[in-house]
Design a protein around this motif. Structure first.
Motif: not given
Length: 95
Positions: A15-40
Motif C-alpha cells: 500500500r505505501e509503495a503504491a501510494t507513493a507511486l500514485l503521487n509521482q504519477l499525478k501529473d500524467k494522470i491528471m494530464g490525460m485528455n478530458g480528465m475532470h476528476n480522479f478519485v482513488n
C-alpha cells in the motif's frame, strides 16, 4: 460526462509503495485528455477503486493505452490485473 470505475487489489504490504507511486504519477494522470476528476480509494487490505470522470466515453476509450501503461507501472504491487467498467455520469457534485 463519463466515469470509468476500476476495481483493484494490491499485494499485502504494498500500500505505501503504491501510494507513493500514485503521487509521482499525478501529473500524467491528471494530464490525460478530458480528465475532470480522479478519485482513488483503498482499504487497509489493499482493495480499492479508481473513479475517473472524463469528458465522454469516446475520450475515455481514446485514453485506454495511456491508462494501460499507467496501470503497468503498478504491476509489481497488484495481485491481479484491475477490472474496469464505464458509466454515464448523472451527477458529479463537490463542496
Amino acid at each position: 460526462m463519463f466515469a470509468r470505475v476500476t476495481k483493484y487489489k494490491m499485494k499485502p504490504g504494498s500500500r505505501e509503495a503504491a501510494t507513493a507511486l500514485l503521487n509521482q504519477l499525478k501529473d500524467k494522470i491528471m494530464g490525460m485528455n478530458g480528465m475532470h476528476n480522479f478519485v482513488n480509494v483503498m482499504n487497509d487490505d489493499g482493495s480499492g477503486y479508481v473513479i475517473s470522470v472524463v469528458e465522454s466515453e469516446e475520450t475515455s476509450d481514446a485514453n485506454a493505452d495511456q491508462v494501460q501503461a499507467l496501470w503497468g507501472q503498478f504491476a509489481e504491487h497488484l495481485e491481479e490485473p484491475p477490472s474496469a467498467e464505464g458509466y454515464d455520469v448523472t451527477a458529479n457534485w463537490a463542496n
